[in-house]
Scaffold this motif. Structure first.
Motif, PDB file in Angstrom:
ATOM      1  N   VAL A  32       0.864  -1.172   0.000  1.00  0.00           N
ATOM      2  CA  VAL A  32       0.000   0.000   0.000  1.00  0.00           C
ATOM      3  C   VAL A  32       0.904   1.226   0.000  1.00  0.00           C
ATOM      4  CG1 VAL A  32      -1.925  -1.123   1.176  1.00  0.00           C
ATOM      5  CG2 VAL A  32      -0.184   0.012   2.522  1.00  0.00           C
ATOM      6  N   SER A  33       0.380   2.329  -0.516  1.00  0.00           N
ATOM      7  CA  SER A  33       1.187   3.536  -0.553  1.00  0.00           C
ATOM      8  C   SER A  33       0.387   4.715  -0.017  1.00  0.00           C
ATOM      9  CB  SER A  33       1.687   3.827  -1.961  1.00  0.00           C
ATOM     10  OG  SER A  33       0.596   4.039  -2.825  1.00  0.00           O
ATOM     11  N   SER A  34       1.120   5.724   0.370  1.00  0.00           N
ATOM     12  CA  SER A  34       0.531   6.938   0.909  1.00  0.00           C
ATOM     13  C   SER A  34       1.410   8.109   0.507  1.00  0.00           C
ATOM     14  CB  SER A  34       0.458   6.833   2.439  1.00  0.00           C
ATOM     15  OG  SER A  34       0.027   8.049   2.995  1.00  0.00           O
ATOM     16  N   VAL A  43       5.271   7.096   0.667  1.00  0.00           N
ATOM     17  CA  VAL A  43       5.712   5.957   1.468  1.00  0.00           C
ATOM     18  C   VAL A  43       4.990   4.703   0.972  1.00  0.00           C
ATOM     19  CG1 VAL A  43       5.758   4.948   3.790  1.00  0.00           C
ATOM     20  CG2 VAL A  43       6.150   7.391   3.488  1.00  0.00           C
ATOM     21  N   VAL A  44       5.728   3.611   0.848  1.00  0.00           N
ATOM     22  CA  VAL A  44       5.157   2.319   0.483  1.00  0.00           C
ATOM     23  C   VAL A  44       5.398   1.365   1.657  1.00  0.00           C
ATOM     24  CG1 VAL A  44       5.269   0.358  -1.105  1.00  0.00           C
ATOM     25  CG2 VAL A  44       5.564   2.695  -1.983  1.00  0.00           C
ATOM     26  N   ALA A  76       2.867  10.515   6.363  1.00  0.00           N
ATOM     27  CA  ALA A  76       2.821   9.533   5.276  1.00  0.00           C
ATOM     28  C   ALA A  76       3.103   8.129   5.797  1.00  0.00           C
ATOM     29  CB  ALA A  76       3.807   9.908   4.173  1.00  0.00           C
ATOM     30  N   VAL A  77       4.054   7.993   6.704  1.00  0.00           N
ATOM     31  CA  VAL A  77       4.375   6.670   7.275  1.00  0.00           C
ATOM     32  C   VAL A  77       3.184   6.148   8.066  1.00  0.00           C
ATOM     33  CG1 VAL A  77       5.788   5.483   9.013  1.00  0.00           C
ATOM     34  CG2 VAL A  77       6.872   6.945   7.302  1.00  0.00           C
ATOM     35  N   ASN A  78       2.608   6.985   8.917  1.00  0.00           N
ATOM     36  CA  ASN A  78       1.462   6.540   9.715  1.00  0.00           C
ATOM     37  C   ASN A  78       0.274   6.167   8.843  1.00  0.00           C
ATOM     38  OD1 ASN A  78       2.667   6.667  12.239  1.00  0.00           O
ATOM     39  ND2 ASN A  78       2.182   8.826  12.494  1.00  0.00           N
ATOM     40  N   GLU A  79       0.025   6.935   7.794  1.00  0.00           N
ATOM     41  CA  GLU A  79      -1.085   6.636   6.894  1.00  0.00           C
ATOM     42  C   GLU A  79      -0.833   5.328   6.137  1.00  0.00           C
ATOM     43  OE1 GLU A  79      -3.130   8.531   2.947  1.00  0.00           O
ATOM     44  OE2 GLU A  79      -2.489   9.933   4.497  1.00  0.00           O
ATOM     45  N   ALA A  80       0.391   5.116   5.689  1.00  0.00           N
ATOM     46  CA  ALA A  80       0.723   3.878   4.979  1.00  0.00           C
ATOM     47  C   ALA A  80       0.568   2.668   5.893  1.00  0.00           C
ATOM     48  CB  ALA A  80       2.142   3.948   4.412  1.00  0.00           C
ATOM     49  N   SER A  83      -3.105   1.973   6.442  1.00  0.00           N
ATOM     50  CA  SER A  83      -3.670   1.334   5.252  1.00  0.00           C
ATOM     51  C   SER A  83      -3.237  -0.126   5.157  1.00  0.00           C
ATOM     52  CB  SER A  83      -3.238   2.075   3.981  1.00  0.00           C
ATOM     53  OG  SER A  83      -3.782   3.369   3.952  1.00  0.00           O
ATOM     54  N   ALA A  84      -1.990  -0.406   5.493  1.00  0.00           N
ATOM     55  CA  ALA A  84      -1.488  -1.778   5.461  1.00  0.00           C
ATOM     56  C   ALA A  84      -2.220  -2.635   6.485  1.00  0.00           C
ATOM     57  CB  ALA A  84       0.022  -1.810   5.718  1.00  0.00           C
ATOM     58  N   GLN A  85      -2.443  -2.081   7.663  1.00  0.00           N
ATOM     59  CA  GLN A  85      -3.143  -2.833   8.702  1.00  0.00           C
ATOM     60  C   GLN A  85      -4.584  -3.105   8.291  1.00  0.00           C
ATOM     61  OE1 GLN A  85      -3.285  -0.932  12.559  1.00  0.00           O
ATOM     62  NE2 GLN A  85      -3.471  -2.896  13.572  1.00  0.00           N
ATOM     63  N   GLU A  86      -5.226  -2.120   7.698  1.00  0.00           N
ATOM     64  CA  GLU A  86      -6.602  -2.301   7.236  1.00  0.00           C
ATOM     65  C   GLU A  86      -6.669  -3.359   6.133  1.00  0.00           C
ATOM     66  OE1 GLU A  86      -9.759   0.388   4.809  1.00  0.00           O
ATOM     67  OE2 GLU A  86      -8.825   1.343   6.543  1.00  0.00           O
ATOM     68  N   ALA A  87      -5.744  -3.299   5.182  1.00  0.00           N
ATOM     69  CA  ALA A  87      -5.714  -4.270   4.094  1.00  0.00           C
ATOM     70  C   ALA A  87      -5.421  -5.671   4.620  1.00  0.00           C
ATOM     71  CB  ALA A  87      -4.670  -3.860   3.053  1.00  0.00           C
TER      72      ALA A  87
END
Length: 107
Positions: A32-34, A43-44, A76-80, A83-87
């Motif tokens: 995931v990226s942000s 950030v990926v 960006a790191v926190n958002e990525a 998103s990774a945790q949600e996915a």
């Protein structure tokens, strides 16, 4: 008759275990990226909650305002990671059919 139910439960448990293992393997390939600051910081992250890359545009490097760059990277790191945790949670729920049930240690 109780023995038959126990065998069915064990069979279902093995199947779920196999599905979980397959879902965990898929998480290794999930990315995931942000981005923040209009794309100045990207950030990926992987499905395993690891940061794979950080890209910072030269336009984001203002020596007069280092705090802004730090804030953009942090956001960006926190958002990525979020998103990774949600996915990852969605992937595991789909594999187990537990539909959002939070089982400690799974995700």
């Amino acid at each position: 008759m109780a023995q038959m139910n126990m065998q069915q439960m064990m069979k279902q448990a093995r199947k779920m275990q196999e599905q979980l293992a397959a879902a965990q393997e898929k998480l290794k390939d999930l990315e995931v990226s942000s981005s923040t600051g209009g794309g100045m910081v990207k950030v990926v992250a992987t499905g395993e909650m690891q940061i794979k890359s950080i890209e910072i545009s030269p336009d984001a490097c203002d020596p007069e305002d280092v705090e802004l760059l730090q804030d953009m990277v942090l956001a960006a790191v926190n958002e990525a990671l979020s998103s990774a945790q949600e996915a990852a949670g969605s992937q595991m729920s789909a594999a187990t059919g537990l539909g959002g049930m939070n089982i400690p240690g799974l995700f």
